[in-house]
Every structure is written in C-alpha cells, then in structure tokens.
Design a protein around this motif. Structure first.
Motif, mmCIF file in Angstrom:
data_model
loop_
_atom_site.group_PDB
_atom_site.id
_atom_site.type_symbol
_atom_site.label_atom_id
_atom_site.label_comp_id
_atom_site.label_asym_id
_atom_site.label_seq_id
_atom_site.Cartn_x
_atom_site.Cartn_y
_atom_site.Cartn_z
ATOM 1 N N GLY A 66 22.256 32.581 14.362
ATOM 2 C CA GLY A 66 22.849 32.270 12.915
ATOM 3 C C GLY A 66 24.147 31.279 13.331
ATOM 4 N N GLY A 67 24.996 31.957 14.466
ATOM 5 C CA GLY A 67 26.371 31.222 14.636
ATOM 6 C C GLY A 67 26.225 29.883 14.644
ATOM 7 N N LEU A 68 24.965 29.668 15.477
ATOM 8 C CA LEU A 68 24.848 27.875 15.982
ATOM 9 C C LEU A 68 24.735 27.402 14.798
ATOM 10 C CD1 LEU A 68 23.016 26.874 19.011
ATOM 11 C CD2 LEU A 68 22.582 25.584 16.859
ATOM 12 N N ALA A 116 34.471 30.467 -0.284
ATOM 13 C CA ALA A 116 34.471 31.674 -1.201
ATOM 14 C C ALA A 116 33.148 32.595 -0.646
ATOM 15 C CB ALA A 116 34.503 31.489 -2.675
ATOM 16 N N LEU A 117 32.080 32.093 -0.358
ATOM 17 C CA LEU A 117 31.056 32.827 -0.161
ATOM 18 C C LEU A 117 31.346 33.301 1.384
ATOM 19 C CD1 LEU A 117 28.176 30.616 -1.872
ATOM 20 C CD2 LEU A 117 29.158 32.842 -2.462
ATOM 21 N N ALA A 118 31.608 32.467 2.103
ATOM 22 C CA ALA A 118 31.751 32.741 3.589
ATOM 23 C C ALA A 118 32.802 33.991 3.882
ATOM 24 C CB ALA A 118 32.501 31.701 4.443
ATOM 25 N N MET A 119 33.790 34.213 2.852
ATOM 26 C CA MET A 119 34.808 35.518 2.854
ATOM 27 C C MET A 119 33.905 36.647 2.803
ATOM 28 S SD MET A 119 37.688 33.902 3.372
ATOM 29 C CE MET A 119 37.057 32.610 4.209
ATOM 30 N N PRO A 268 31.129 34.471 12.043
ATOM 31 C CA PRO A 268 32.052 34.935 13.094
ATOM 32 C C PRO A 268 33.600 34.993 12.477
ATOM 33 C CG PRO A 268 30.701 33.132 13.993
ATOM 34 C CD PRO A 268 30.411 33.231 12.361
ATOM 35 N N GLU A 269 34.263 35.986 13.050
ATOM 36 C CA GLU A 269 35.539 36.319 12.733
ATOM 37 C C GLU A 269 36.532 35.198 13.046
ATOM 38 O OE1 GLU A 269 38.699 38.385 11.004
ATOM 39 O OE2 GLU A 269 36.788 38.938 10.995
ATOM 40 N N SER A 270 36.302 34.646 14.083
ATOM 41 C CA SER A 270 37.113 33.533 14.894
ATOM 42 C C SER A 270 36.938 32.266 13.615
ATOM 43 C CB SER A 270 36.448 32.834 16.153
ATOM 44 O OG SER A 270 34.959 32.538 16.046
ATOM 45 N N MET A 271 35.731 32.039 13.134
ATOM 46 C CA MET A 271 35.448 31.124 12.111
ATOM 47 C C MET A 271 35.972 30.952 10.969
ATOM 48 S SD MET A 271 31.803 29.200 11.181
ATOM 49 C CE MET A 271 31.153 28.961 12.975
ATOM 50 N N LEU A 272 36.316 32.551 10.286
ATOM 51 C CA LEU A 272 37.114 32.900 9.253
ATOM 52 C C LEU A 272 38.521 32.508 9.435
ATOM 53 C CD1 LEU A 272 35.154 36.434 8.159
ATOM 54 C CD2 LEU A 272 35.088 34.024 6.999
ATOM 55 N N ARG A 273 38.982 32.792 10.617
ATOM 56 C CA ARG A 273 40.480 32.599 10.759
ATOM 57 C C ARG A 273 40.977 31.175 10.993
ATOM 58 N NH1 ARG A 273 39.542 36.854 14.851
ATOM 59 N NH2 ARG A 273 39.787 35.472 16.335
#
Length: 320
Positions: A66-68, A116-119, A268-273
C-alpha cells in the motif's frame, strides 16, 4: 537488480503505450456514440490518462504494498507541479488561464480532504468512499458546466477537432484493437512495474513508499511531462496547467478512492511528517499565477525544477 530495473522499464513502456491506446479508443468510441467532445475531454480522457496510476495503485494494494500506491499518488502530484511544469517552462513560459481558478479551488479542496483523511493513519473503506464521493461531486460540477458551455456554443462543444486522440476516419476494427490492447496492456504493465519496484525496494533496503514517491511517481508522470514539453517546444503550452490540475484531482480522489476499496492503505509516518505537506505546498505555489493569470517564466521553472531535484535527493538520502 538489473533484471528488476529491466522489469520496471518494460512495465512503464507497456503502461504508457496501453494508456495511449485506451485513450484513443475510448475517445473515438464515445464520439461515435454521440457523446459531446467537451464531455469526452472532461471524463473519458481524464480517466484514461490516469489509468496507469490507477492500475499500478490497485495492483500495489492487492499484493500488500500500500505504501507504493500512496507514494505513487503523492509523488505524482508533486512531480506534476515541480517537474512537469518546471522543466517545460525552461523552454518557453507556460501560459496560465485565469479561468482555471474554479478548477484550482477544486484541486485545493481535494488536497485538504485527502490530508484530513490521511491524518487518521490508514485509508479504510469509509475514507475511500469519502474520496469517491468528492470525485462524484466534481464530475457533477463538470457536467453542469459542460451543459452550460454547450448551450452557449453548441457548435464548438460538438467539434472534436482539437480533442487529443480524436480521429473521425478511424476504422472500427482499429478502434476495437486499441481498446482491447489498452485494457489488456494496463494490468500487464502494472504487474511488471509493481513487482520490479517492490524487489528494488527490498534490495536497497528502502520502503515501498519511497520507491512510489520517486521511481514509480516519475515513471507514471512521463505522459504528462512529454505532452507538456512538446507543447512548450511548439509554443502551445496554454492548456498545460489545466491538464496538471485535472490530473492531480483525479489522482487524489479517484485513484486512492478505488485502491482503498481493494484494501486498507496505511500512511507511513514519514509521509505524514513531510511528503503530504510537500504536496500541499507545491499545490499552493500555483496560487499567485492562477490569481493573476501570470505565466510561469523560465526563472520560476528553474526554481521549480531545482526544488524537485532537492526533494528527490532528500528522499534518496532518507531512504538510504
């Protein structure tokens, strides 16, 4: 590694060729069925040009990468603005039509909804449904606008002459061949690309999200880049901005909406950051040009291109 790279390259080539054939076949079929050219451009072509990203993302979620899929969408939206608009602007300034303000506002609204949904950390079925609902509202708005335009200028609305892929003389057997090859080629190319990309990520010890943000995102943005480069070379780049805005809207609402219905997509956390905010910031960079109708000049194009190069360099360092 070489075999994986060759697999990715072969998958990209098949995706690009199959996507082009599908668009050409779908456009001509829709026009033969009496669908107005304007509506074809807003729906069939938009879906067709997003087909490679859609099939890649669904395939990635299906095999548990899913990350891809998420990296493909976020990375493609970043690449569409920083690279696809930046590099052609080095050739010639890209015109910006102030009439795109409404579409730009829709793109920003789609970006805010997506963020908003990704959070929540995961795109489950209900988040995917929310994105698809946004897609339905956007298409409904386009339909109303298309009807208004057609009522005001019916002759122009029905003229397919300027529609990419339209060929009134295309024989029926060739139209059918285009559709069949496009439909068969897209999943084949996606399977090769995703499998090769996952193997490369494993071999390099990086996440599939990083591969999606870089290799896959750039690869699936090549059609937009090639089209915009050619338009800039011919000094006919006035529609480039509209194509990019439309592509970004479909990436956010349609691709993750459909892929999220196949299975959950963890963020992924890195994507949220970082990466989601880079995508949002890149979108807002277009705001002054949209509001003023000012062209994207060579210095701006250079700045966008350097920003994208710096972002990719950071991803490689972060991933490695």
């Amino acid at each position: 590694m070489l075999i994986d790279l060759a697999q990715v390259a072969a998958g990209l080539v098949i995706l690009l060729v199959a996507g082009d054939l599908l668009v050409r076949g779908a456009v001509n079929l829709a026009l033969r069925l009496g669908i107005p050219a304007l509506m074809v451009g807003m729906t069939v072509v938009a879906f067709g040009t997003s087909a490679p990203e859609l099939v890649v993302s669904v395939q990635a979620v299906w095999i548990g990468a899913g990350g891809l899929a998420l990296g493909n969408v976020v990375g493609s939206n970043i690449a569409n603005i920083l690279m696809v608009l930046g590099l052609p602007a080095l050739i010639a300034p890209l015109a910006v039509d102030p009439a795109l303000r409404r579409d730009f506002a829709i793109m920003i609204a789609a970006t805010v909804l997506f963020l908003a949904l990704a959070m929540g950390g995961v795109f489950h079925h209900w988040q995917a449904l929310a994105l698809l609902l946004g897609l339905g509202l956007m298409l409904g708005d386009n339909l109303r606008r298309a009807r208004a335009i057609r009522a005001a200028a019916p002759a122009e609305a029905d003229d397919p002459g300027d529609l990419e892929g339209a060929d009134p003389a295309l024989p029926g057997w060739k139209l059918t061949l285009f559709l069949v090859l496009g439909i068969l080629g897209l999943p084949l190319g996606a399977q090769l690309l995703v499998a090769g990309a996952v193997d490369i990520a494993s071999a390099l010890g990086v996440s599939d999200a990083v591969i999606g943000l870089t290799l896959v995102a750039v690869g699936t943005s090549l059609p937009e880049l090639a089209t915009t480069l050619l338009a800039a070379w011919r000094r006919e780049a006035g529609v480039a901005m509209g194509n990019i805005i439309g592509s970004n809207i479909f990436n956010l609402l349609c691709i993750i909406g459909v892929a999220g219905m196949v299975g959950p997509i963890a963020v992924p956390e890195s994507m949220l950051r970082l990466d989601l905010w880079v995508m949002a910031g890149s979108s807002l960079l277009l705001l002054p040009f949209i509001l003023r109708g000012a062209p994207i000049t060579r210095p701006v194009g250079l700045a966008l291109s350097l920003a994208y190069a710096g972002y990719i360099t950071f991803l490689v360092i972060r991933g490695g």
